[in-house]
Motif scaffolding. Structure first.
Motif, PDB file in Angstrom:
ATOM      1  N   LEU A   1       0.803  -1.219   0.000  1.00 53.24           N
ATOM      2  CA  LEU A   1       0.000   0.000   0.000  1.00 53.24           C
ATOM      3  C   LEU A   1       0.838   1.273   0.000  1.00 53.24           C
ATOM      4  O   LEU A   1       0.307   2.373   0.149  1.00 53.24           O
ATOM      5  CB  LEU A   1      -0.949   0.008   1.210  1.00 53.24           C
ATOM      6  CG  LEU A   1      -1.984  -1.119   1.219  1.00 53.24           C
ATOM      7  CD1 LEU A   1      -2.885  -1.004   2.427  1.00 53.24           C
ATOM      8  CD2 LEU A   1      -2.806  -1.105  -0.066  1.00 53.24           C
ATOM      9  N   THR A   2       2.152   1.115  -0.156  1.00 58.03           N
ATOM     10  CA  THR A   2       3.006   2.271  -0.385  1.00 58.03           C
ATOM     11  C   THR A   2       3.333   2.335  -1.870  1.00 58.03           C
ATOM     12  O   THR A   2       3.532   1.307  -2.521  1.00 58.03           O
ATOM     13  CB  THR A   2       4.299   2.163   0.432  1.00 58.03           C
ATOM     14  OG1 THR A   2       4.961   0.927   0.116  1.00 58.03           O
ATOM     15  CG2 THR A   2       3.992   2.198   1.926  1.00 58.03           C
ATOM     16  N   ARG A   3       3.403   3.542  -2.417  1.00 58.02           N
ATOM     17  CA  ARG A   3       3.604   3.705  -3.852  1.00 58.02           C
ATOM     18  C   ARG A   3       4.878   3.029  -4.301  1.00 58.02           C
ATOM     19  O   ARG A   3       5.924   3.156  -3.661  1.00 58.02           O
ATOM     20  CB  ARG A   3       3.640   5.188  -4.208  1.00 58.02           C
ATOM     21  CG  ARG A   3       3.760   5.464  -5.707  1.00 58.02           C
ATOM     22  CD  ARG A   3       3.636   6.931  -6.005  1.00 58.02           C
ATOM     23  NE  ARG A   3       2.279   7.397  -5.776  1.00 58.02           N
ATOM     24  CZ  ARG A   3       1.298   7.238  -6.661  1.00 58.02           C
ATOM     25  NH1 ARG A   3       1.532   6.609  -7.816  1.00 58.02           N
ATOM     26  NH2 ARG A   3       0.098   7.683  -6.392  1.00 58.02           N
ATOM     27  N   PRO A   4       4.838   2.259  -5.418  1.00 61.92           N
ATOM     28  CA  PRO A   4       6.041   1.576  -5.916  1.00 61.92           C
ATOM     29  C   PRO A   4       7.182   2.548  -6.194  1.00 61.92           C
ATOM     30  O   PRO A   4       6.972   3.704  -6.561  1.00 61.92           O
ATOM     31  CB  PRO A   4       5.553   0.908  -7.215  1.00 61.92           C
ATOM     32  CG  PRO A   4       4.078   0.792  -7.048  1.00 61.92           C
ATOM     33  CD  PRO A   4       3.656   1.973  -6.231  1.00 61.92           C
ATOM     34  N   VAL A   5       8.380   2.037  -6.000  1.00 62.40           N
ATOM     35  CA  VAL A   5       9.578   2.862  -6.227  1.00 62.40           C
ATOM     36  C   VAL A   5       9.682   3.216  -7.699  1.00 62.40           C
ATOM     37  O   VAL A   5       9.363   2.418  -8.587  1.00 62.40           O
ATOM     38  CB  VAL A   5      10.831   2.108  -5.753  1.00 62.40           C
ATOM     39  CG1 VAL A   5      12.092   2.925  -6.049  1.00 62.40           C
ATOM     40  CG2 VAL A   5      10.735   1.802  -4.266  1.00 62.40           C
ATOM     41  N   GLY A   6      10.146   4.431  -7.990  1.00 64.11           N
ATOM     42  CA  GLY A   6      10.332   4.867  -9.370  1.00 64.11           C
ATOM     43  C   GLY A   6       9.315   5.908  -9.772  1.00 64.11           C
ATOM     44  O   GLY A   6       8.336   6.170  -9.062  1.00 64.11           O
ATOM     45  N   ARG A   7       9.556   6.511 -10.905  1.00 63.65           N
ATOM     46  CA  ARG A   7       8.650   7.544 -11.407  1.00 63.65           C
ATOM     47  C   ARG A   7       7.319   6.909 -11.818  1.00 63.65           C
ATOM     48  O   ARG A   7       7.296   5.925 -12.561  1.00 63.65           O
ATOM     49  CB  ARG A   7       9.277   8.267 -12.599  1.00 63.65           C
ATOM     50  CG  ARG A   7       8.395   9.352 -13.198  1.00 63.65           C
ATOM     51  CD  ARG A   7       9.151  10.156 -14.229  1.00 63.65           C
ATOM     52  NE  ARG A   7      10.249  10.904 -13.603  1.00 63.65           N
ATOM     53  CZ  ARG A   7      11.092  11.677 -14.284  1.00 63.65           C
ATOM     54  NH1 ARG A   7      10.975  11.786 -15.593  1.00 63.65           N
ATOM     55  NH2 ARG A   7      12.058  12.311 -13.647  1.00 63.65           N
TER      56      ARG A   7
END
Length: 450
Positions: A272-278
């Motif tokens: 539930l945390t935003r995936p790493v990267g743009r």
């Protein structure tokens, strides 16, 4: 119409814009529903009414009844299939040559039942407790007849509720906050072929899953006799411990959506945390997690699969949970569950083509009868889609079949030994019509031994 046999030539009407044009009216010789004859042939091939009418009791006391129970039941169901959703049109249909041919017997050379006769039939004869139970069983008996002819490898049941708006002081009508109207709240079970297995009319303010067991138990009992795989799908309103136990005991694989709660979110907190990267501006990032979970009301742990989607431009993930006993990979499980949306499409077809929301009687039991008659008309319409239809109409919806195939103009010509229906060749050609008849005849059982 004052003269059912039609106006003579001396009563012809002419139009000023072209003196060559003349208008004649032949009410008992013309029909706008010629395609219903195909469905009468389908009824004959499957033996639908012959199988089930014996369970309906004729409570009429008189001995001089003109119309048989079978004929009036056919008139109710076939009329609804053609788009006449109640008995208001019975007066005209009583003289319709196609309807008279479908009803059969003395009606062919006379008249079918009038509006008052049909009204008494539906609100008195069919409205008894025994006959309402018989009507509720008839869709399943019809479906069994189809499966017996065409075979069955597995069954998938979809349970869902819907809304039928009400007007005035109708018995059982109530305000429903979800649908934001005064309504009834019917419950339906469909199978993967679009057949309506069973339905029930309920008061407007009941929960979506209310009375699920009374509806589902007879369907489970019918399929218990068959050596097939069994599946069940439903939305979060049906996430009930007793339903899980019932399905597991009957050997059903199920996929039922769960509402989110803090415990479930804790199981997938790392997702539930935003995936790493743009963040992508076009692609959806999708993840699945499978884990065991036991709610406080459950007697044992069950498998839950979560789908987590990160959509472009959205701050939080979209999360869905399914409780299941299916041995599917998470991606395949959600693909299977998402096909449950076809039940909503079937309900929409029932509303638009069969108009099963037309429940305008004051008494609740009379509206129960109407819903069951609509259900029979819906199934009769859908059964034709299950035969080996020509390719050009294989993807027609029930609404398309009604407007293109059923609504065919027909003129009847009677001779001493034969009756000829001359059909308009517009949306459906004669060749296509013949192919449909051949497909229907192919589902008839072989003749028995002499």
């Amino acid at each position: 119409m004052a003269h059912p046999d039609g106006a003579g030539s001396e009563d012809d009407l002419r139009l000023d814009f072209d003196p060559r044009v003349r208008l004649e009216f032949h009410g008992s010789k013309l029909s706008s529903d010629g395609g219903l004859l195909l469905y009468r042939e389908l009824d004959e091939a499957l033996g639908l009414f012959d199988k089930t009418v014996r369970f309906v009791r004729d409570t009429r006391k008189g001995k001089n009844g003109v119309h048989s129970l079978m004929g009036m039941l056919r008139q109710s169901v076939f009329g609804r299939l053609a788009g006449y959703e109640d008995v208001n049109d019975a007066e005209r249909l009583a003289r319709d040559p196609v309807m008279r041919q479908i009803v059969g017997g003395r009606t062919v050379d006379g008249q079918a039942a009038s509006s008052s006769q049909m009204g008494r039939f539906e609100t008195e004869v069919l409205a008894t407790a025994a006959n309402r139970d018989a009507l509720a069983d008839m869709p399943g008996q019809w479906i069994d007849a189809v499966h017996d002819r065409q075979g069955l490898n597995y069954i998938t049941l979809d349970m869902d509720s819907s809304v039928s708006p009400t007007h005035g002081a109708q018995e059982g009508a109530a305000w429903n906050g979800h649908f934001r109207c005064n309504c009834y709240h019917p419950l339906f079970i469909f199978n993967q072929f679009g057949h309506l297995e069973r339905c029930a009319l309920r008061k407007g303010n009941v929960h979506s899953a209310d009375d699920w067991k009374a509806l589902l138990a007879p369907v489970i009992a019918r399929y218990a006799k068959r050596d097939i795989m069994r599946f069940f799908r439903a939305d979060a309103a049906f996430a009930l411990p007793e339903l899980y136990k019932t399905l597991e005991a009957a050997g059903y694989y199920y996929a039922i959506r769960l509402r989110k709660n803090p415990v479930l979110e804790g199981k997938i907190s790392h997702r539930l945390t935003r995936p790493v990267g743009r963040p992508s501006k076009t692609r959806i990032k999708r993840f699945h997690e499978a884990f065991e979970y036991q709610a406080a009301s459950w007697s044992k742990p069950r498998q839950v699969v979560a789908k987590i989607e990160w959509h472009p431009g959205e701050l939080f993930a979209r999360v869905g949970y399914i409780v299941t006993n299916l041995p599917f990979a998470p991606k395949e499980l959600f693909k299977f569950y998402n096909q449950r949306g076809t039940a909503e499409r079937h309900i929409k077809e029932g509303k638009t083509a069969i108009t099963w929301t037309r429940l305008s009687c004051k008494r609740f039991r009379d509206n129960e009868v109407r819903l069951q008659l609509h259900a029979l008309a819906y199934n009769l319409g859908v059964f034709l889609q299950g035969v080996d239809l020509p390719e050009e109409m294989a993807d027609w919806s029930l609404t398309s079949i009604q407007s293109r195939l059923i609504k065919i103009g027909a003129r009847v010509v009677r001779h001493a030994r034969k009756i000829t229906f001359q059909l308009a060749e517009v949306a459906v050609s004669g060749a296509l019509f013949g192919q449909i008849i051949t497909a229907i005849r192919n589902i008839k059982p072989p003749p028995g031994p002499a």
